[in-house]
Design an enzyme around this catalytic site. Structure first.
Site, short mmCIF file in Angstrom:
data_model
loop_
_atom_site.label_atom_id
_atom_site.label_comp_id
_atom_site.label_asym_id
_atom_site.label_seq_id
_atom_site.Cartn_x
_atom_site.Cartn_y
_atom_site.Cartn_z
N LYS A 1 -22.20 -18.22 -88.77
CA LYS A 1 -23.25 -17.45 -89.46
C LYS A 1 -24.20 -16.78 -88.46
O LYS A 1 -24.80 -17.45 -87.60
CB LYS A 1 -24.03 -18.39 -90.38
CG LYS A 1 -25.03 -17.73 -91.30
CD LYS A 1 -25.61 -18.77 -92.25
CE LYS A 1 -26.54 -18.18 -93.29
NZ LYS A 1 -27.01 -19.18 -94.26
N GLU B 1 -20.67 -22.09 -99.00
CA GLU B 1 -21.22 -22.50 -97.69
C GLU B 1 -21.40 -24.03 -97.69
O GLU B 1 -21.81 -24.61 -98.71
CB GLU B 1 -22.58 -21.80 -97.56
CG GLU B 1 -23.37 -22.08 -96.31
CD GLU B 1 -24.74 -21.36 -96.32
OE1 GLU B 1 -25.17 -20.88 -97.40
OE2 GLU B 1 -25.37 -21.29 -95.26
N CYS C 1 -23.64 -16.45 -96.74
CA CYS C 1 -24.89 -16.41 -97.49
C CYS C 1 -25.86 -15.33 -97.01
O CYS C 1 -25.62 -14.16 -97.18
CB CYS C 1 -25.51 -17.81 -97.51
SG CYS C 1 -26.57 -18.03 -98.96
#
Ligand code: ACM
Length: 261
Positions: free
Chosen positions: A108, A38, A141
């Site tokens: 995300k 990331e 993540c």
């Protein structure tokens, strides 16, 4: 098919320098798909939105250009996390690039902690991209903490979840085998390591990038600290068998009538 991760420690804010370093680490890679962490080019701990705005890029930026060039030179596909600026709106995103350039992006969905003050929540949803050798889904993540992320990608037909990460909590690396098992998919968690101290905050990142099989096996693990490129051979077809027993099918046996709460 050969898949792998590049565990990497960026120097905060030095995007060009980080990209040159990553391009050097990948220039002789022999793989079909490699996942990077990331925000691998910028670093993680932005002091404020202005700093992030100045470092973020759109899809014609240096990050996409550099990775596309390495992809075209090596024949490998890459998934990599980057700070995306789309007409002034900031997302914590991942790009999938291949020998012919950009294939797709993911933004995300589940922002972690102070990210909520910097980025907009992702609006792409969980999409799957066919690169020929496999169907690739992306999550970033903290998305792992929500089992619906991996499930949505598996239901959409992903064989492999590419998972760029900047992990600071100690749970993900041991949890990902369960995501693999419950969805019978491969996953590649590419984590960063090192630490950042900025604006009165400090974070230590946990390394131990991990590749997991549809049987929940851990196939490769990175070190706790230090950059590491690891590539392994997999049989993608294993991810298309959703039957843990003769009489069970992971998706067809779901009791969606009972899941409403
Ligand atoms: C995280 O989502 N970067 C912990």
């Amino acid at each position: 098919m050969k898949i792998g991760f590049l565990q990497f420690t960026p120097d905060f804010g030095k995007v060009h320098q980080n990209l040159v370093k990553v391009a050097g680490l990948l220039d002789a890679v022999d793989a079909d798909l490699v996942v990077l962490p990331e925000l691998f080019g910028t670093g993680y701990l932005f002091r404020n939105k202005t700093e992030l705005m100045n470092l973020a890029e759109d899809l014609s930026g240096e990050t996409a250009q550099t990775l596309s060039k390495v992809a075209s030179d090596t024949g490998c596909y890459f998934v990599a996390g980057f700070a995306e600026k789309d007409r002034g709106v900031l997302f914590n995103s991942a790009m999938l690039v291949g020998p012919d350039g950009l294939v797709g992006i993911y933004r995300k969905s589940h922002l972690f902690d102070t990210e909520k003050e910097l980025f907009e929540p992702g609006n792409t949803g969980f999409r799957v991209f066919d690169i020929g050798a496999a169907r690739i889904g992306m999550m970033i993540c903290f998305d792992w903490f929500f089992p619906e992320s991996a499930r949505s990608l598996a239901l959409a037909g992903a064989d492999i979840i590419a998972h760029p990460a900047n992990l600071v909590l100690p749970y993900c690396q041991t949890a990902m085998p369960v995501r693999g098992l419950e969805n019978r998919i491969y996953s590649i968690t590419a984590n960063r390591c090192g630490s950042e101290e900025r604006g009165g905050q400090s974070l230590a990142f946990t390394g131990r990038s991990v590749i997991v099989s549809p049987k929940g096996e851990t196939l490769a693990v990175g070190p706790g600290q230090g950059d590491s490129l690891q590539v392994i051979d997999i049989d993608v077809l294993l991810a298309r068998d959703k039957k843990p027993t003769k009489r069970n099918h992971l998706f067809e046996d779901r009791r969606t009538d009972l899941y409403r709460l």
